[in-house]
Design an enzyme around this catalytic site. Structure first.
Site, PDB file in Angstrom:
ATOM      1  N   LYS A  13     -16.148 -11.137 -22.703  1.00 51.84           N
ATOM      2  CA  LYS A  13     -15.704 -12.232 -23.582  1.00 51.84           C
ATOM      3  C   LYS A  13     -16.902 -12.960 -24.180  1.00 51.84           C
ATOM      4  CE  LYS A  13     -14.818 -16.318 -21.622  1.00 51.84           C
ATOM      5  NZ  LYS A  13     -15.524 -17.509 -22.079  1.00 51.84           N
ATOM      6  N   ASN A  14     -17.894 -13.237 -23.339  1.00 54.11           N
ATOM      7  CA  ASN A  14     -19.028 -14.032 -23.813  1.00 54.11           C
ATOM      8  C   ASN A  14     -20.012 -13.244 -24.684  1.00 54.11           C
ATOM      9  OD1 ASN A  14     -17.890 -16.239 -22.672  1.00 54.11           O
ATOM     10  ND2 ASN A  14     -19.245 -16.321 -20.881  1.00 54.11           N
ATOM     11  N   ARG A  50     -14.853 -24.067 -26.662  1.00 59.13           N
ATOM     12  CA  ARG A  50     -16.167 -24.588 -27.023  1.00 59.13           C
ATOM     13  C   ARG A  50     -17.001 -23.617 -27.844  1.00 59.13           C
ATOM     14  NH1 ARG A  50     -20.551 -27.907 -25.838  1.00 59.13           N
ATOM     15  NH2 ARG A  50     -21.908 -26.126 -26.016  1.00 59.13           N
ATOM     16  N   CYS A  81     -16.262 -31.002 -21.345  1.00 58.89           N
ATOM     17  CA  CYS A  81     -15.155 -30.104 -20.998  1.00 58.89           C
ATOM     18  C   CYS A  81     -14.989 -30.174 -19.498  1.00 58.89           C
ATOM     19  CB  CYS A  81     -15.432 -28.690 -21.471  1.00 58.89           C
ATOM     20  SG  CYS A  81     -16.584 -27.840 -20.418  1.00 58.89           S
ATOM     21  N   ARG A 141     -21.211 -31.098 -22.102  1.00 52.69           N
ATOM     22  CA  ARG A 141     -21.768 -29.865 -22.707  1.00 52.69           C
ATOM     23  C   ARG A 141     -22.261 -30.214 -24.097  1.00 52.69           C
ATOM     24  NH1 ARG A 141     -17.913 -24.854 -21.372  1.00 52.69           N
ATOM     25  NH2 ARG A 141     -19.689 -23.624 -22.017  1.00 52.69           N
ATOM     26  N   LYS A 148     -34.648 -26.240 -22.125  1.00 52.80           N
ATOM     27  CA  LYS A 148     -34.082 -25.515 -20.977  1.00 52.80           C
ATOM     28  C   LYS A 148     -33.277 -24.352 -21.550  1.00 52.80           C
ATOM     29  CE  LYS A 148     -33.400 -28.958 -17.389  1.00 52.80           C
ATOM     30  NZ  LYS A 148     -32.387 -29.796 -16.773  1.00 52.80           N
ATOM     31  N   VAL A 149     -32.988 -23.394 -20.694  1.00 54.24           N
ATOM     32  CA  VAL A 149     -32.257 -22.224 -21.191  1.00 54.24           C
ATOM     33  C   VAL A 149     -30.821 -22.608 -21.553  1.00 54.24           C
ATOM     34  CG1 VAL A 149     -31.349 -19.963 -20.552  1.00 54.24           C
ATOM     35  CG2 VAL A 149     -33.667 -20.613 -19.871  1.00 54.24           C
ATOM     36  N   VAL A 164     -27.350 -20.678 -23.375  1.00 54.38           N
ATOM     37  CA  VAL A 164     -26.858 -19.358 -23.794  1.00 54.38           C
ATOM     38  C   VAL A 164     -26.375 -19.403 -25.249  1.00 54.38           C
ATOM     39  CG1 VAL A 164     -25.202 -17.517 -23.293  1.00 54.38           C
ATOM     40  CG2 VAL A 164     -26.244 -18.803 -21.416  1.00 54.38           C
ATOM     41  N   ASP A 186     -21.080 -18.746 -13.696  1.00 54.85           N
ATOM     42  CA  ASP A 186     -19.690 -18.304 -13.896  1.00 54.85           C
ATOM     43  C   ASP A 186     -19.175 -17.494 -12.704  1.00 54.85           C
ATOM     44  OD1 ASP A 186     -19.743 -19.503 -16.333  1.00 54.85           O
ATOM     45  OD2 ASP A 186     -19.858 -17.655 -17.508  1.00 54.85           O
ATOM     46  N   ILE A 214     -26.471 -25.434 -13.136  1.00 55.60           N
ATOM     47  CA  ILE A 214     -26.217 -25.404 -14.589  1.00 55.60           C
ATOM     48  C   ILE A 214     -25.253 -26.505 -15.045  1.00 55.60           C
ATOM     49  CG2 ILE A 214     -25.470 -23.964 -16.550  1.00 55.60           C
ATOM     50  CD1 ILE A 214     -27.839 -22.681 -15.220  1.00 55.60           C
ATOM     51  N   ARG A 223      -7.595 -17.347 -20.572  1.00 53.43           N
ATOM     52  CA  ARG A 223      -8.595 -17.496 -21.653  1.00 53.43           C
ATOM     53  C   ARG A 223      -9.678 -16.419 -21.527  1.00 53.43           C
ATOM     54  NH1 ARG A 223     -11.565 -22.624 -21.149  1.00 53.43           N
ATOM     55  NH2 ARG A 223     -12.827 -21.441 -22.592  1.00 53.43           N
TER      56      ARG A 223
END
Ligand code: EPU
Length: 422
Positions: free
Chosen positions: A23-24, A95, A121, A126, A166-167, A169, A310, A332, A402
């Site tokens: 999905k991502n 999002r 969220c 976020r 910072k990291v 995605v 996740d 995170i 989702r």
């Protein structure tokens, strides 16, 4: 609203699970289609709710999207000029809608683009400040107005340099997409190297973009005039794959996970091995075998290649039945232990102290009626219900739908006693 009903305890789950596309990966790839004048064909598409929401978003911007769920294909045509407004309705439910900012800006740099900001969220705050700072480094300006951010660049986008503090995605994917059609060369430091970001980079490069790695987390993007039409097969979903590995772990079963590159789950597999499970890997599959003496572990989440945030809610559920004290540190998100109170209602012993979960493993869990509150905690609660004695119900499972394709069916295939009702 649909509920799951799970009868437990389910011992020794057995069988094969075919993992869907990630999905991502799919969501940023769909957003990237905005960069093309021509057709984009995506294969191995996971037709989960978020993917349909992103489809609606692309259609609302003016794209033509055809899908074949049985063939797992999506064809996106962006020939018409796009509308340059991304409505709140679509960003608030998913999002990842913010991922349209980068490609819209790249394609229409001198126009005014209006994108609703998602805000917080279920996982906590976020922000998108680093996305916007990345756009600014390319020469874009922005202002906030009634919850929308207006972005444009009078002179067009011009490559320079940006380092993420910072990291992030989607921040990485967004700034990469913004740079693709910019003038000159853009250098980006401290990028996310999650497999899904690499999937996006590979797709863009195979479509005519010019992105080169200068180091582990540094890239150089030379802007190009246009992208040629692209076809891409989406990588397997490492989060889905690990979720089913956890079904293996909590039932001490025997499960073959197919269509997943085990390299995407190195940290997670090493944790399962530390717990005492046996894992065999091949190029595109993972074989989970039962373990004998299971041991408590300590885990710290982090950006890839560390243990994925996740995947944390699933391992949290697994550790509730592993004897001894385990500690999970979440680095995170500020609010990622949403499954803990529900698991505790099944008899788990989890206490939360700031960003740590302290878990005292119990011999048995007992069924309960639970409510899920976010995507990954849905699977965590399912895992608890799988192990618990008696019949559990889980409501608000739309959160889980989702991101998990054919969830009920896949669980049934490995012998889990699950049904659903409205
Ligand atoms: N952050 C900022 N400012 C920014 C961007 C991020 O402060 O501009 C912070 C966030 O608030 C968070 C941290 O940085 O504390 C990391 O967030 P990141 O930007 O990496 O998360 P994301 O890109 O919004 C993606 C996944 C999430 C996954 C995270 C972390 C997609 C569509 N979403 O979100 O997936 O949890 O990376 O790996 O790729 C899920 O699938 O269940 C999910 C939530």
């Amino acid at each position: 609203m649909k509920k799951f009903i799970i009868k437990g305890p389910n011992n020794a789950a057995k069988g094969e699970v075919n993992i869907s596309g990630a999905k991502n990966s799919c969501l940023p790839l769909m957003a990237a289609s905005i960069l093309f004048n021509n057709k984009v064909i995506l294969k191995n598409v996971p037709f989960v709710k978020d993917v349909y929401t992103m489809k609606d978003l692309l259609v609302s911007l003016g794209a033509n999207v055809d899908v074949s769920e049985s063939e797992k294909i999506m064809i996106i045509n962006n020939k018409k000029k796009h509308k340059l407004i991304v409505p709140y309705k679509l960003v608030s439910t998913m999002r990842a809608g913010v991922l349209t900012m980068g490609p819209l800006l790249s394609r229409y740099p001198q126009k005014k683009i209006k994108v609703a900001l998602g805000g917080g969220c279920a996982l906590g705050v976020r922000d998108t400040n680093w996305h916007l700072a990345g756009f600014k480094s390319l020469g874009a300006n922005f202002d906030l107005d009634k919850g929308y951010v207006n972005i444009s660049s009078k002179k067009g986008l011009i490559g320079s340099r940006y380092k993420f503090p910072k990291v992030t995605v989607t921040g990485t994917s967004n700034v990469i997409m913004a740079s693709i059609l910019a003038k000159g060369t853009h250098y980006i430091k401290n990028i996310s190297i999650e497999p899904e970001v690499i999937d996006l980079i590979n797709f863009l490069n195979s479509s005519g973009a010019n992105i080169k790695f200068l180091g582990k987390r540094t890239i150089k993007i030379r802007g190009v005039k246009e992208l040629i039409s692209g076809t891409h097969k989406i990588i397997g979903d490492r989060i889905e794959a690990f979720s089913y590995l956890c079904v293996g772990a909590i039932t001490n079963g025997k499960i073959l996970i197919k269509n997943i590159n085990p390299k995407f789950l190195k940290s997670e597999i090493s944790i399962l091995k530390k717990i005492g499970h046996k894992i065999e890997t091949k190029e595109n599959s993972i074989n989970f075998l039962p373990g004998k003496k299971l041991k408590n572990v300590n885990i710290k989440t982090g950006p890839y290649p560390n243990f994925a945030t996740d995947n944390m809610p699933s391992i949290l559920a697994v550790l509730t039945t592993v004897q001894g004290k385990s500690v999970i540190q979440e680095t995170i998100f500020s609010n990622r232990f949403m499954a803990a109170p529900e698991l505790n209602r099944m008899g788990a012993k989890i206490s939360i102290k700031k960003n740590k979960a302290i878990i005292i493993g119990q011999k048995k869990l007992k069924s309960a009626d639970c409510i899920s509150s976010d995507l990954r905690s849905t699977f965590s609660i399912i895992l608890g219900a799988i192990a618990a004695k008696g019949t559990s119900t889980i409501s608000r499972i739309y959160h889980g739908l989702r991101g998990y394709y054919n969830l009920e069916l896949k669980l049934k295939t490995i012998g889990i006693k699950i049904t659903s009702k409205k």
